[in-house]
Every structure is written in C-alpha cells, then in structure tokens.
Design a protein around this motif. Structure first.
Motif, PDB file in Angstrom:
ATOM      1  N   ILE A  66      -0.126  -6.222   1.453  1.00 22.68           N
ATOM      2  CA  ILE A  66      -1.258  -5.471   1.502  1.00 22.68           C
ATOM      3  C   ILE A  66      -2.113  -5.972   0.369  1.00 22.68           C
ATOM      4  N   GLN A  94      -7.056  -4.516   6.925  1.00 23.17           N
ATOM      5  CA  GLN A  94      -7.214  -4.263   5.274  1.00 23.17           C
ATOM      6  C   GLN A  94      -8.414  -4.600   4.872  1.00 23.17           C
ATOM      7  N   ALA A 153      -9.276  -2.048   2.591  1.00 23.12           N
ATOM      8  CA  ALA A 153      -8.097  -2.159   1.292  1.00 23.12           C
ATOM      9  C   ALA A 153      -8.276  -3.055   0.365  1.00 23.12           C
ATOM     10  N   ILE A 162       1.983  -0.599   5.174  1.00 25.47           N
ATOM     11  CA  ILE A 162       1.069   0.860   5.038  1.00 25.47           C
ATOM     12  C   ILE A 162       0.142   0.664   5.994  1.00 25.47           C
ATOM     13  N   ALA A 177      -3.232   0.997   6.690  1.00 27.41           N
ATOM     14  CA  ALA A 177      -4.112   0.595   5.791  1.00 27.41           C
ATOM     15  C   ALA A 177      -5.625   1.115   6.213  1.00 27.41           C
ATOM     16  N   ARG A 221      -8.052   3.821   4.556  1.00 28.80           N
ATOM     17  CA  ARG A 221      -7.568   4.034   3.288  1.00 28.80           C
ATOM     18  C   ARG A 221      -8.279   3.177   2.339  1.00 28.80           C
ATOM     19  N   ILE A 255      -4.136   3.323  -1.201  1.00 24.88           N
ATOM     20  CA  ILE A 255      -2.922   2.378  -0.660  1.00 24.88           C
ATOM     21  C   ILE A 255      -2.223   2.218  -2.339  1.00 24.88           C
ATOM     22  N   GLU A 308       5.355   3.344   9.702  1.00 30.28           N
ATOM     23  CA  GLU A 308       3.890   2.765   9.628  1.00 30.28           C
ATOM     24  C   GLU A 308       3.752   1.629  10.510  1.00 30.28           C
TER      25      GLU A 308
END
Length: 168
Positions: free
Chosen positions: A70, A88, A91, A119, A121, A124, A129, A151
C-alpha cells in the motif's frame, strides 16, 4: 451487448486471463467461468463473493502475490497494474511524515504476518489506511487472515465491476 452478456460469451482462456487481473487466485476465476452463464450483475456478483469466500489461505496468498505494498505504485501497463494505481491514487501520502509512517507500518506488518498489508483502499485517505494498518498489527493470525481474505474479496468485486463496465 451488456457486460454480463459479453462476460458469458468470452472464450474460456480469454475470460480466465481477464479474471486474473481481478483476482490473482486462479481458483476464483475458475469458479466464475464454471458458473456461466449469469443472468445479470447481481448473480455474477453473488458468485464472485461466494468464490472469494471459499478460497483457502494458500489461494488467498496467491491473490495477494499480485498486490504491491500500500502506497507503492504498481509497475507496468497491465490492466491489473492500472487498476491498482487507480485504487491507491487517493491513498498516496502527500506529506513525508505520513509516507514514512506508512512504510514503517508496511514493514512491521510484513514482519509480523509474512505478507503484504492488504486493504480495500478505494475511498480511504492515507491517514485512514495508516490507522487500519496500525490497528491490524494487534490482530492474531486467525483474525488477520479473515480480514485479509475479506479485503481481497472486496477488491476482486470492485475489479469485476470494472471489467463488466469495460465489456459492456
């Protein structure tokens, strides 16, 4: 032609290749291929959820193998890499302290559990995160495996929706 109609009509090998981009566990894709034809998105989504929930831990680990850490950008031009970068994007930590904390949380998580922190993402913030990574470090192995599998299921479901949109 709708996305589900196109999904139902794709040759097996081509569909399997497209499904690997949704979830790198081949067993998940094989279950969806075997269940064709689907009458609609609801039925296909339910089948995808069921297939994800039936994956063994070894199969979940196969699914994890395609996910970057991540906060890291997936390399390449594959559909899976493009989707990962998109998921992502929000994130990606903007400030250095959050970026450093996320790197540390990833390292601690991998040291503790032996695989990447996964996760869902989408939607978020980097702070959310990071908080989830830190919280999940306190989980026992059994609890964390269940969370990781869920997830992976959510990510595969989102990617399947994207695939259907592309096909339709």
């Amino acid at each position: 032609m709708t996305g589900v109609e196109a999904f139902n009509s794709l040759p097996v090998r081509e569909l399997q290749d497209r499904l690997i981009a949704c979830c790198a566990a081949p067993e998940w894709g094989a279950a969806l291929v075997a269940g064709r034809p689907y009458p609609d998105r609801v039925a296909l989504s339910a089948a995808a959820d069921a297939a994800a929930q039936s994956l063994s831990w070894a199969e979940v680990l196969k699914g994890l193998s395609a996910h970057p850490r991540i906060g890291e950008r997936a390399a390449g031009d594959s559909r899976e890499a493009q989707w990962s970068r998109r998921e992502q994007a929000a994130a990606a930590p903007g400030d250095e302290s959050t970026r450093a904390a996320l790197v540390e949380a990833n390292r601690a998580y991998e040291d503790r559990f032996g695989h990447v922190f996964l996760i869902f993402a989408s939607g978020r913030s980097p702070e959310q995160i990071l908080a989830a990574a830190r919280q999940r470090l306190g989980n026992d192995e059994t609890t964390e495996r269940a969370i990781v599998a869920d997830e992976l299921r959510k990510i595969a479901g989102l990617r399947l929706e994207r695939l259907l949109d592309e096909l339709g």
